[in-house]
Design a protein around this motif. Structure first.
Motif, mmCIF file in Angstrom:
data_model
loop_
_atom_site.group_PDB
_atom_site.id
_atom_site.type_symbol
_atom_site.label_atom_id
_atom_site.label_comp_id
_atom_site.label_asym_id
_atom_site.label_seq_id
_atom_site.Cartn_x
_atom_site.Cartn_y
_atom_site.Cartn_z
ATOM 1 N N LEU A 214 5.600 62.877 81.197
ATOM 2 C CA LEU A 214 6.857 63.577 80.952
ATOM 3 C C LEU A 214 7.996 62.605 80.635
ATOM 4 C CD1 LEU A 214 6.680 66.405 83.639
ATOM 5 C CD2 LEU A 214 6.255 66.573 81.190
ATOM 6 N N LEU A 215 7.942 61.402 81.217
ATOM 7 C CA LEU A 215 8.938 60.392 80.846
ATOM 8 C C LEU A 215 8.744 59.944 79.398
ATOM 9 C CD1 LEU A 215 9.109 58.215 84.082
ATOM 10 C CD2 LEU A 215 10.973 59.525 83.080
ATOM 11 N N THR A 216 7.485 59.881 78.955
ATOM 12 C CA THR A 216 7.211 59.501 77.579
ATOM 13 C C THR A 216 7.689 60.575 76.613
ATOM 14 O OG1 THR A 216 5.277 58.246 78.327
ATOM 15 C CG2 THR A 216 5.394 58.742 75.987
ATOM 16 N N VAL A 217 7.740 61.837 77.073
ATOM 17 C CA VAL A 217 8.246 62.914 76.225
ATOM 18 C C VAL A 217 9.671 62.603 75.772
ATOM 19 C CG1 VAL A 217 9.010 65.324 76.239
ATOM 20 C CG2 VAL A 217 6.748 64.731 77.114
ATOM 21 N N ASN A 218 10.464 61.992 76.643
ATOM 22 C CA ASN A 218 11.832 61.632 76.254
ATOM 23 C C ASN A 218 11.825 60.638 75.094
ATOM 24 O OD1 ASN A 218 14.775 61.681 76.769
ATOM 25 N ND2 ASN A 218 14.471 59.527 77.301
ATOM 26 N N VAL A 219 10.877 59.700 75.106
ATOM 27 C CA VAL A 219 10.760 58.747 74.002
ATOM 28 C C VAL A 219 10.279 59.463 72.742
ATOM 29 C CG1 VAL A 219 9.736 56.566 73.266
ATOM 30 C CG2 VAL A 219 10.258 56.933 75.676
ATOM 31 N N VAL A 220 9.402 60.462 72.913
ATOM 32 C CA VAL A 220 8.963 61.257 71.766
ATOM 33 C C VAL A 220 10.168 61.942 71.117
ATOM 34 C CG1 VAL A 220 7.616 63.275 71.052
ATOM 35 C CG2 VAL A 220 6.635 61.630 72.658
ATOM 36 N N PHE A 221 11.081 62.452 71.944
ATOM 37 C CA PHE A 221 12.290 63.074 71.409
ATOM 38 C C PHE A 221 13.120 62.050 70.630
ATOM 39 C CE2 PHE A 221 11.589 66.708 74.187
ATOM 40 C CZ PHE A 221 12.163 67.745 73.475
ATOM 41 N N PHE B 99 2.689 57.224 66.610
ATOM 42 C CA PHE B 99 2.123 56.332 67.617
ATOM 43 C C PHE B 99 2.779 56.517 68.983
ATOM 44 C CE2 PHE B 99 0.251 54.428 63.917
ATOM 45 C CZ PHE B 99 -0.950 53.909 64.383
ATOM 46 N N THR B 100 3.988 57.062 69.010
ATOM 47 C CA THR B 100 4.575 57.434 70.308
ATOM 48 C C THR B 100 3.822 58.617 70.899
ATOM 49 O OG1 THR B 100 6.747 56.652 69.588
ATOM 50 C CG2 THR B 100 6.694 58.124 71.490
ATOM 51 N N ILE B 101 3.408 59.555 70.044
ATOM 52 C CA ILE B 101 2.575 60.666 70.506
ATOM 53 C C ILE B 101 1.260 60.133 71.072
ATOM 54 C CG2 ILE B 101 1.233 62.657 69.759
ATOM 55 C CD1 ILE B 101 4.120 63.331 69.928
ATOM 56 N N LEU C 256 1.015 46.874 77.053
ATOM 57 C CA LEU C 256 1.936 45.888 76.484
ATOM 58 C C LEU C 256 1.183 44.678 75.939
ATOM 59 C CD1 LEU C 256 4.880 45.896 79.070
ATOM 60 C CD2 LEU C 256 4.945 46.749 76.719
ATOM 61 N N LEU C 257 0.241 44.169 76.722
ATOM 62 C CA LEU C 257 -0.499 42.981 76.303
ATOM 63 C C LEU C 257 -1.397 43.268 75.106
ATOM 64 C CD1 LEU C 257 -1.433 41.386 79.750
ATOM 65 C CD2 LEU C 257 0.440 40.783 78.202
ATOM 66 N N TRP C 258 -1.782 44.507 74.912
ATOM 67 C CA TRP C 258 -2.597 44.865 73.755
ATOM 68 C C TRP C 258 -1.759 45.152 72.508
ATOM 69 C CZ3 TRP C 258 -6.465 48.878 76.300
ATOM 70 C CH2 TRP C 258 -7.284 48.197 77.198
ATOM 71 N N ALA D 233 4.098 50.485 64.681
ATOM 72 C CA ALA D 233 3.011 51.121 65.429
ATOM 73 C C ALA D 233 2.770 50.407 66.753
ATOM 74 C CB ALA D 233 1.731 51.125 64.586
ATOM 75 N N GLY D 234 2.758 49.076 66.719
ATOM 76 C CA GLY D 234 2.589 48.321 67.958
ATOM 77 C C GLY D 234 3.735 48.542 68.921
ATOM 78 N N TYR D 235 4.944 48.597 68.390
ATOM 79 C CA TYR D 235 6.122 48.838 69.227
ATOM 80 C C TYR D 235 6.047 50.210 69.886
ATOM 81 C CZ TYR D 235 11.040 49.780 70.365
ATOM 82 O OH TYR D 235 12.205 50.112 71.017
ATOM 83 N N ALA D 236 5.700 51.220 69.115
ATOM 84 C CA ALA D 236 5.672 52.586 69.636
ATOM 85 C C ALA D 236 4.645 52.743 70.753
ATOM 86 C CB ALA D 236 5.372 53.571 68.505
ATOM 87 N N MET D 237 3.550 52.011 70.681
ATOM 88 C CA MET D 237 2.505 52.120 71.705
ATOM 89 C C MET D 237 2.915 51.484 73.024
ATOM 90 S SD MET D 237 -0.119 53.800 70.608
ATOM 91 C CE MET D 237 -1.378 53.284 71.771
ATOM 92 N N GLY D 238 3.721 50.412 72.968
ATOM 93 C CA GLY D 238 4.020 49.677 74.184
ATOM 94 C C GLY D 238 5.496 49.569 74.518
ATOM 95 N N LEU D 239 6.186 48.650 73.859
ATOM 96 C CA LEU D 239 7.588 48.364 74.196
ATOM 97 C C LEU D 239 8.518 49.551 73.980
ATOM 98 C CD1 LEU D 239 8.370 44.724 72.984
ATOM 99 C CD2 LEU D 239 8.464 45.629 75.306
ATOM 100 N N GLY D 240 8.131 50.472 73.128
ATOM 101 C CA GLY D 240 8.967 51.643 72.928
ATOM 102 C C GLY D 240 8.963 52.591 74.111
ATOM 103 N N ASN D 241 7.944 52.488 74.979
ATOM 104 C CA ASN D 241 7.786 53.422 76.084
ATOM 105 C C ASN D 241 7.961 52.797 77.468
ATOM 106 O OD1 ASN D 241 6.692 56.114 74.884
ATOM 107 N ND2 ASN D 241 5.552 54.515 73.814
#
Length: 520
Positions: A171-178, A354-356, A371-373, A422-430
């Motif tokens: 649910l916290l990631t949903v905010n990043v999806v928004f 990629f955030t989804i 993050l490391l990946w 894409a890499g950012y959205a998977m890790g540092l974006g969230n």
């Protein structure tokens, strides 16, 4: 259960203890773990998440606005410094406001602060729409910055304190999806208005439409409750019980509701008692924000939690991502793409998609591992973009496309930026926005506020310096610099950021008390 799935509003028994079937807290945790989010929780998350939409829209719309302004402001073409100041003024006010928003959230409540940000955001949009000079535009952007600075801190806190334990990370990631959805909407609106609207007024519609989601959120969240923890903190336990009952949605009876509220009350008393003992040991009794600062910086576990949160929030911006969001249309215009706002939309859709994906993976893979990946893909994308830019001669002093045809290099730049995003959205974006998990309850608001201020401080630096760095050191070396920052951040995460998946709150706390910061 991972640390993301631990209830922020209750305390678990240590894993080594056998659960007591007669213990109300254990009963509640079993119910919470088994229950799925109710419609009420999804409505809460949606209503709070509109702030993310506002943040994302503002981030994306400035990219289209900068290439649409022409001579509308101060009757002249904008310089690189003009664009940098217009962009970074939002981040500067967000930096200044976010720490104070943490104090207001404790004093007035999380919900009231969200409502206040809606009013401020609408006012900032109106000022931008009416701007005729660079100074007026900077003022409007600064007012909007005050709103997004407060919202970027308080909305994740609001959701975290209301969300069911087993679904908190999601649910916290949903905010990043928004946020990413807001960026997509901004690029679609920017492209449509620039292509089909009146070029003299298109940019005014772009910035003015930002007020609409703020009004919608204010109407919706006016009917939403406060978080149970804040209600207990200010002595309104009866209201807290009613909110918890709505959160459980009838899946837990009075016993479970009472157990949850009782756990919150116990935590509040423990925090108060712990603070009293520490103050008595130092011969004084600090109060308010001074006591919170003493607690945050005087306890080693809290200092380490703050260090990790600030590291992640700073890296999220210093990696250069928002420079692409702010100036992507400018970059793609200079590279030679015929419809730069449409090209920017491709980047925004990549970020959204990629955030989804991260939404479904964050709780399974773990924070440290994801993050490391993902950061190596960011580094690879930045270096590939630097190589692509080496074939193109361009300048940021105007919006003219590159004079030397370099279609292959332009394609390389676009693909490399997509890999990076894409890499950012998977890790540092969230992951950085899950900072509230790192802090003890008594310093959560202040610690999260300071970490969020770190984010906006780095955002200000990026927004102010990106075009200037492109001019001074060339685009290639600018992207190499961002790659070096990402590599440095990777090393710090590997050394200091522990994996908390599968640990209770007590075990996570003990990790940060170790000299090795819990990294194994």
């Amino acid at each position: 259960m991972s640390s993301a799935e631990e209830p922020l509003i209750s305390r678990q028994a240590a894993p080594s203890q056998d659960p007591d079937p007669n213990d109300e807290t254990t009963v509640h945790e079993d119910v919470a773990a088994a229950a799925s989010p109710t419609i009420f929780i999804y409505l809460l998350t949606f209503s709070a998440g509109i702030s993310g939409l506002l943040f994302g829209y503002d981030t994306g719309v400035i990219s289209s606005t900068l290439v649409s302004l022409g001579t509308s402001l101060s009757s002249r073409e904008l310089t690189a410094l003009d664009k940098s100041i217009i962009t970074s003024s939002t981040s500067l006010l967000a930096l200044l406001v976010s720490p104070f928003a943490s104090l207001l959230a404790d004093r007035l409540g999380r919900r009231r602060v969200v409502l206040a940000t809606d009013a401020v955001f609408a006012a900032g949009s109106a000022v931008q729409t009416a701007s005729t000079t660079v100074a007026a535009m900077v003022l409007g952007r600064a007012v909007v910055g005050a709103a997004v600075g407060a919202a970027s801190f308080v909305v994740p806190l609001y959701v975290a304190e209301l969300a069911p334990a087993a679904f908190r990370g999601r649910l916290l990631t949903v905010n990043v999806v928004f946020i990413t959805l807001g960026q997509v909407v901004a690029y679609v609106v920017g492209w449509a208005l620039r292509e089909y609207g009146d070029e003299r007024t298109a940019w005014r519609w772009m910035v003015g439409l930002g007020a609409l989601p703020a009004v919608v959120q204010a109407v919706v969240i006016a009917f939403m409750p406060e978080t149970p923890r804040w209600l207990v903190l200010v002595g309104r336990a009866g209201e807290a019980r009613r909110v918890v009952a709505k959160v459980l949605g009838g899946k837990g009876g009075k016993r479970e509701v009472d157990a949850t509220v009782k756990a919150i009350e116990i935590e509040v008393r423990e925090e108060s008692e712990g603070r009293r003992l520490r103050n008595s040991g130092t011969g004084g009794a600090a109060s308010g924000w001074k006591a919170s600062l003493q607690e945050l910086f005087g306890v080693s576990r809290n200092r380490r939690a703050l260090s990790i949160a600030c590291l992640l929030q700073g890296l999220q911006q210093l990696c250069g991502f928002n420079s692409l969001m702010y100036f992507s249309a400018t970059i793609f215009t200079m590279v030679g793409f015929p419809i730069p706002t449409l090209t920017s939309l491709v980047v925004a859709v990549t970020n959204f998609a990629f955030t989804i994906a991260a939404l479904f993976l964050i709780d399974r893979i773990g924070r440290r591992r994801i993050l490391l990946w993902s950061i190596p893909f960011m580094i690879a994308g930045l270096l590939l973009a630097a190589w692509g830019f080496s074939f193109i001669k361009l300048s940021t002093t105007d919006s003219a496309p590159a004079k030397t045809p370099a279609d292959g290099a332009a394609a390389v730049i676009l693909v490399s930026i997509m890999v990076y995003v894409a890499g950012y959205a998977m890790g540092l974006g969230n992951v950085p926005w899950m900072q509230s998990e790192l802090f003890a309850l008594n310093v959560r608001s202040l610690g999260s506020g300071i970490a969020t201020a770190t984010n906006w401080g780095a955002n200000f630096v990026i927004g102010l310096t990106f075009l200037l760095l492109m001019d001074a050191f060339t685009p290639s070396w600018t992207f190499v610099l961002y790659a070096v920052i990402c590599a440095t951040g990777y090393g710090l995460i590997w050394r200091f950021y522990p994996e908390t998946a599968g640990l209770s709150l007590e075990e996570a706390a003990s990790l940060l008390e170790d000299d090795n910061w819990g990294v194994r």
